[in-house]
Design a protein around this motif. Structure first.
Motif: not given
Ligand code: SF4
Ligand code: 5AD
Length: 362
Positions: A60-72, A106-109
């Motif tokens: 689970h991740c609240v972020k949306n980094c443009y490179y990351c496969g688990i972005r929200c 973990s993703g950010e939470d």
């Molecule tokens: Fe960004 Fe990390 Fe979330 Fe991926 S897991 S979207 S790198 S904060």
């Protein structure tokens, strides 16, 4: 005129242009750089590899980094978090196998529930292992209060990659909002140090728009902020991310790996006594990638202890290895590869960064 490489390698303090020259070395001419880095490593920290069992707690991740496969905004991965029991079992496995150290990632939470769950797990793991299992966290940007709570509950190292030290490039890789602010990330690294953590950071290598100047500046940045640990590796494009659009600009994967190894080697020469990880992304490109990193100056490996059924949901990038492995398979493969590289394993040793040990003495 460019200086010859052997002359640069004799210098005490590397300057930007010299670092750039070293980073651009291609095989077979980077062998001399690796040899020097291995020599520096042997003298400064020895040839022991320290293990950190990696537990990918939640995607689970609240972020949306443009490179990351688990972005929200990526709706494809099935979201999961481990149960308390699964985390405890993984920690016990690490303890029994004398890994001496784990990383909870973990993703950010920043929800209250997440913060208190981590706090509770830390206390439980510490109790179960008589405080003998060192715990590193890699749970993104949090408030100083949260960092203090987790520190007090028994976490003593924290990893937070800056991703790139160039604020303009950072903006191209992230949405432009408060959640993804370069200066905030930088301040957070300082906060972690203030709280007392042994702090690690890192960057991705071979990103679209990234130059050799950027990479050389990244290494100078690590030195400037006096970092204790570094984990860095090649950027690997993921098709369900916005950055995939720029894939035509990327260097071939093999070149991204060579540059990553050059980064490890130059960093070892610049910061002799820090901990440097041989990262999973290197292994993604070349099955021997992590061993090659050890021979280029790295001294830490992070075998994956995430229960097998969750692994294909924690795909930050494509073809991440070990998806089909269980903990035992992953441990055996890693052990063999370390021994083959001619290194020994620091079983039962925390393997704190020597840099950190010296820093807190002074
Ligand atoms: Fe960004 Fe990390 Fe979330 Fe991926 S897991 S979207 S790198 S904060
Ligand atoms: N390629 C390589 N590394 C990545 N990370 C996230 N997405 C990718 C990618 N596509 C890295 C980031 C993050 C770490 C957990 O994984 O550097 O900090």
């Amino acid at each position: 005129m460019l200086q010859p490489v052997d002359k640069i390698l004799e210098k005490k303090d590397l300057q930007l242009d010299e670092i750039k020259t070293l980073l651009q070395l291609k095989p077979p001419s980077n062998a001399i750089l690796f040899k020097k880095a291995l020599d520096v490593k042997s003298k400064a920290v020895g040839r022991k590899v320290y293990l950190r069992g990696l537990i990918e707690y939640s995607n689970h991740c609240v972020k949306n980094c443009y490179y990351c496969g688990i972005r929200c905004n990526n709706k494809l991965p099935q979201r999961y978090h481990l149960t308390d029991i699964e985390v405890i079992e993984a920690a016990k496995y690490a303890y029994k196998n004398r890994f001496a150290s784990i990383v909870i990632q973990s993703g950010e939470d920043s929800s209250k529930r997440f913060i208190s769950t981590i706090e509770r797990l830390l206390a439980e793991i510490n109790k179960l292992t008589n405080g003998e299992l060192h715990i590193t966290l890699s749970l993104g940007e949090q408030s100083i209060d949260t960092y203090r709570r987790w520190y007090d509950a028994g976490a003593h190292r924290y990893l937070l990659r800056i991703e790139t030290s160039n604020p303009d490039l950072y903006k191209k890789l992230h949405p432009r909002d408060k959640l993804h602010d370069y200066n905030h990330r930088l301040d957070t690294l300082k906060t972690l140090r203030e709280v007392g953590y042994q702090v690690g950071t890192g960057v991705m290598i071979g990103l679209p728009f990234q130059t050799f100047d950027d990479l050389a500046e990244d290494l100078l940045f690590f030195r400037k902020i006096d970092i204790d640990m570094v984990g860095m590796g090649p950027y690997i494009e993921h098709e369900n991310t916005p950055l995939f659009e720029y894939r035509a600009q990327l260097l071939p994967l093999k070149e991204r790996l060579e540059i990553s190894l050059n980064m490890v080697a130059v960093l070892r020469i610049m910061m002799k006594n820090i901990n440097i990880a041989a990262t999973t992304a290197m292994q993604t490109i070349d099955p021997q990638g992590r061993e090659r990193a050890l021979l280029a100056g790295a001294n830490v490996m992070m075998p994956n202890l995430t229960p097998a059924k969750y692994r294909d949901s924690y795909l930050l990038y494509k073809d991440k290895p070990g998806v089909a492995d269980d903990a035992v398979g992953s441990k055996n493969a890693m052990e063999q590869s370390i021994l083959l590289a001619g290194e020994t394993i620091g079983y039962g040793e925390w393997g704190d960064s020597k840099h950190y040990e010296l820093r807190i003495k002074n």
